[in-house]
Enzyme design. Sequence first.
Site, PDB file in Angstrom:
ATOM      1  CG  ASN A  10     -14.656 -11.917  12.389  1.00  0.00           C
ATOM      2  OD1 ASN A  10     -15.568 -11.772  11.568  1.00  0.00           O
ATOM      3  ND2 ASN A  10     -14.667 -12.856  13.318  1.00  0.00           N
ATOM      4  CG  HIS A  91     -14.615 -17.110  14.605  1.00  0.00           C
ATOM      5  ND1 HIS A  91     -15.418 -17.118  15.720  1.00  0.00           N
ATOM      6  CD2 HIS A  91     -13.860 -15.983  14.698  1.00  0.00           C
ATOM      7  CE1 HIS A  91     -15.162 -16.035  16.447  1.00  0.00           C
ATOM      8  NE2 HIS A  91     -14.220 -15.331  15.845  1.00  0.00           N
ATOM      9  CD  GLU A  93     -18.106 -15.270  17.482  1.00  0.00           C
ATOM     10  OE1 GLU A  93     -18.335 -14.850  16.328  1.00  0.00           O
ATOM     11  OE2 GLU A  93     -17.612 -14.559  18.378  1.00  0.00           O
ATOM     12  CD  GLU A 161     -10.028 -15.172  16.892  1.00  0.00           C
ATOM     13  OE1 GLU A 161      -9.931 -13.954  16.841  1.00  0.00           O
ATOM     14  OE2 GLU A 161     -11.021 -15.800  16.494  1.00  0.00           O
ATOM     15  N   GLY A 167     -14.543 -11.072  22.691  1.00  0.00           N
ATOM     16  CA  GLY A 167     -15.656 -10.189  23.017  1.00  0.00           C
ATOM     17  C   GLY A 167     -15.876  -9.961  24.503  1.00  0.00           C
ATOM     18  CB  SER A 206     -10.476  -8.724  24.352  1.00  0.00           C
ATOM     19  OG  SER A 206     -11.751  -9.285  24.587  1.00  0.00           O
TER      20      SER A 206
HETATM   21  C1  PEP Z   1     -13.001 -12.562  16.963  1.00  0.00           C
HETATM   22  O1  PEP Z   1     -14.120 -12.977  17.166  1.00  0.00           O
HETATM   23  O2  PEP Z   1     -12.355 -12.972  15.974  1.00  0.00           O
HETATM   24  C2  PEP Z   1     -12.458 -11.583  17.898  1.00  0.00           C
HETATM   25  C3  PEP Z   1     -11.175 -11.530  18.022  1.00  0.00           C
HETATM   26  O3  PEP Z   1     -13.353 -10.796  18.583  1.00  0.00           O
HETATM   27  P1  PEP Z   1     -13.038  -9.606  19.617  1.00  0.00           P
HETATM   28  O4  PEP Z   1     -11.851  -8.844  19.100  1.00  0.00           O
HETATM   29  O5  PEP Z   1     -14.285  -8.779  19.646  1.00  0.00           O
HETATM   30  O6  PEP Z   1     -12.723 -10.246  20.940  1.00  0.00           O
END
Ligand code: PEP
Length: 244
Positions: A10, A91, A93, A161, A167, A206
Amino acid sequence: MALRKLVAGNWKMNGSLAALAELDAIAAAASDNLDIAICPPATLIAAAAARQPTLPIGAQDCHWNASGAHTGCLSVNMLREAGAQLVIVGHSERRTDNHETDAEVKAKATAAIAGGLIAIVCVGETEAQRDAGQAVAVVTSQLRGSVPEAGTGESLVIAYEPVWAIGTGRTPTIADVADMHAAIRKCLSELLGNEGAKVRILYGGSVKPSNAAELLHIPDVDGALVGGASLKATDFVPIIDAAK
Ligand code: PEP
């Protein structure tokens, strides 16, 4: 039942035409025993699909309507016409920044599947919810509200997630991931019957080369959704390799 793993990147609001050069090494990491996908910003979908026609390209959101007065939004058909084969919906976000509800996420996933895209439905708890012992209750409630009845092993993917792991460089313990994925599997079976056992459940938050192997070998972890570490092939390819 071991499902074919999916490792999806992503890119969020990152990338440019020049960054599509990363796709060459990512496509070269393809293997017969797993699926790979990259979800760049919508403006790059067509160029990404043209550059690497064998690498599935996805979008990061879609609207549930086919067309209409929705300034700035993109329909499933528009994304498919651009070359998308998948779409991420719900997601965290978007749930936070755009106040998306479970019902809206379900409508988007339903439209995506009806329009021939694979829907990756994201769920996950906040840190406060985990600290309060509510993680499983929150995630199963999101699933009940967001999983489309039409979902099958081929058309639907769930991404777990934890919001606090995205992040941040932090990840849940292996035991916590295993417990959550088992709870998600049980909930999917309640919602979708036999088909629930065939829906892939990705872990996201992460994931990086140094932790990919242990995360990807937890039971019921059928792949990964990767943000930051999907932007560079030098990070993403080792994660793909860990899933092989
Ligand atoms: C994401 O936002 O889908 C995600 C997994 O981000 P990151 O791997 O940077 O934590």
